[in-house]
Design an enzyme around this catalytic site. Structure first.
Site, PDB file in Angstrom:
ATOM      1  N   ALA A 149     -12.325   9.818 -16.715  1.00 18.68           N
ATOM      2  CA  ALA A 149     -12.251   8.595 -17.529  1.00 18.68           C
ATOM      3  C   ALA A 149     -13.151   7.520 -16.951  1.00 18.68           C
ATOM      4  CB  ALA A 149     -10.812   8.097 -17.569  1.00 18.68           C
ATOM      5  N   ALA A 150     -13.558   6.635 -17.837  1.00 17.82           N
ATOM      6  CA  ALA A 150     -14.359   5.488 -17.394  1.00 17.82           C
ATOM      7  C   ALA A 150     -13.476   4.546 -16.590  1.00 17.82           C
ATOM      8  CB  ALA A 150     -14.913   4.761 -18.613  1.00 17.82           C
ATOM      9  N   SER A 151     -13.909   4.210 -15.402  1.00 14.08           N
ATOM     10  CA  SER A 151     -13.220   3.221 -14.560  1.00 14.08           C
ATOM     11  C   SER A 151     -14.240   2.787 -13.521  1.00 14.08           C
ATOM     12  CB  SER A 151     -12.003   3.848 -13.867  1.00 14.08           C
ATOM     13  OG  SER A 151     -12.420   4.693 -12.808  1.00 14.08           O
ATOM     14  N   ASN A 189      -0.891   7.668  -8.678  1.00  9.89           N
ATOM     15  CA  ASN A 189      -2.219   7.456  -9.249  1.00  9.89           C
ATOM     16  C   ASN A 189      -3.163   6.714  -8.304  1.00  9.89           C
ATOM     17  OD1 ASN A 189      -4.144   6.796 -11.659  1.00  9.89           O
ATOM     18  ND2 ASN A 189      -3.537   4.792 -10.866  1.00  9.89           N
ATOM     19  N   TYR A 223     -12.477  13.408  -0.318  1.00 13.84           N
ATOM     20  CA  TYR A 223     -11.798  13.227  -1.607  1.00 13.84           C
ATOM     21  C   TYR A 223     -11.352  14.579  -2.194  1.00 13.84           C
ATOM     22  CZ  TYR A 223     -11.258  11.598  -6.471  1.00 13.84           C
ATOM     23  OH  TYR A 223     -10.774  11.304  -7.720  1.00 13.84           O
ATOM     24  N   SER A 267       0.858  -1.180   0.000  1.00 12.42           N
ATOM     25  CA  SER A 267       0.000   0.000   0.000  1.00 12.42           C
ATOM     26  C   SER A 267       0.895   1.231   0.000  1.00 12.42           C
ATOM     27  CB  SER A 267      -0.876   0.006   1.260  1.00 12.42           C
ATOM     28  OG  SER A 267      -1.463   1.283   1.412  1.00 12.42           O
ATOM     29  N   LYS A 283      -7.606  15.702  -2.951  1.00 14.45           N
ATOM     30  CA  LYS A 283      -7.144  15.973  -4.307  1.00 14.45           C
ATOM     31  C   LYS A 283      -6.503  17.360  -4.417  1.00 14.45           C
ATOM     32  CE  LYS A 283      -7.695  12.255  -6.621  1.00 14.45           C
ATOM     33  NZ  LYS A 283      -6.454  11.453  -6.772  1.00 14.45           N
TER      34      LYS A 283
END
Ligand code: NAI
Length: 301
Positions: A198-200, A101, A166, A74, A170
């Protein structure tokens, strides 16, 4: 246009077991980099572990002749960060590129957020980026070369509902970038932020399918690779990136106005009277450091 290659470069991508990180790892490897695929696996909220996440990406890379090793630590501890960088050094001799990331989500509105939700998100995004950057920075400083990309987000930069943990995390990554880029400048260590969409698995329930189909993670990787390329001179900048849209975004400082002479008291009514100019972004520009903001005070300081 010169080919962008990473032969003889060693890249660490954290959270590379899925989504965007996987995509970066594959693209770096395709262009010659040896890659540390870091990912402990686990769910979107950070729970659990699964070595298969990193292993699968390493297998994808090696199947096409690329070179990669898995790292299951981690990012969220000093020991974990050191292990990730040690993996790169022991397997490949050094580290040239770091993409911070790794990320998790624990979205809740303000009054529902728990201490655990706050700490978990801060630990992975902010502490995690620091814990890997610090030992990587040591190697990069020694050799006088490094490329680091932090992952911020539009939610952090511009705001969103129900993500205080979050969003705060960020934005902290922008602060970390400011620091790393400033301290790294003398040693050819460049650091930038990207704000991808983005798609994830992170976004699969947030947007309609037709939209997600266009938001390919593959459209983000070219920006990351460019920022990590040898010829890039760009540092301390933030870029939006989504579905082929690339744009710079910034923290700006406007001219504003000076009230008083630095000696006399200032009344809140004077602030009210000058509000239009204080709140105006006219002639706003990015500053190179906090010291530059003092230039607006000439005549007073
Ligand atoms: P994802 O969930 O597919 O990828 C995140 C990866 O990080 C996962 O593979 C996960 O196992 C890994 N990870 C989680 N905790 C970790 C830890 N402690 N140490 C190492 N790895 C860990 O999500 P996605 O979308 O690929 O996200 C990648 C990054 O991009 C994240 O930082 C996310 O916040 C950021 N981002 C993504 C956006 C999007 O539209 N997908 C928007 C803005 C930012």
């Amino acid at each position: 246009m010169n080919d962008i290659r990473f032969d003889n470069r060693i890249a660490i991508v954290t959270g590379a077991g899925s989504g965007l990180g996987r995509c970066y790892a594959l693209e770096f490897a395709k262009r010659g980099a040896r890659v540390v695929v870091n990912d402990p696996g686990g769910a979107l909220d950070g729970s659990g572990n699964n070595a298969a996440a990193a292993d699968k990406v390493v297998a994808e890379i090696t199947a096409t002749g690329g070179k990669a090793v898995a790292s299951y630590d981690s990012v969220a501890s000093v020991e974990g960060g050191k292990n990730i960088v040690r993996t790169a050094v022991e397997a490949f001799g050094t580290v040239d590129i770091l993409v911070n990331n790794a990320g998790i989500l624990r979205d809740k509105s303000m009054l529902k957020l728990t201490e655990d939700d706050w700490d978990a998100v801060m630990n992975v995004h902010v502490k995690g980026a620091f814990c890997v950057t610090q030992p990587a920075f040591a190697v990069m400083k020694e050799k006088g070369y490094g490329r680091i990309v932090n992952t911020t987000s539009g939610a952090g930069l511009y705001g969103n509902f129900g993500q205080a943990n979050y969003i705060a995390a960020k934005m902290a990554l922008v602060g970390l970038m400011n620091s790393v880029a400033t301290e790294g400048a003398k040693s050819n260590i460049l650091c930038n932020c990207i704000a991808p969409v983005a798609a994830s698995r992170m976004t699969e329930n947030l947007m309609p399918q037709e939209m997600l189909a266009k938001l390919k993670p593959e459209f983000i990787a070219p920006l990351v690779l460019y920022l990590c390329s040898e010829n890039s001179k760009t540092s301390k900048m933030i870029f939006n990136c989504a579905a082929g849209w690339f744009s710079r975004t910034e923290v700006l400082c406007a001219q504003g106005t000076v009230i008083g002479d630095g000696k006399r008291d200032i009344a809140p009514e004077e602030v009210a009277d000058a509000w239009d100019i204080i709140a105006s972004l006219e002639n706003a520009r990015p500053l190179s450091s906090v010291v530059e903001s003092f230039s607006y005070l000439s005549g007073v300081l």
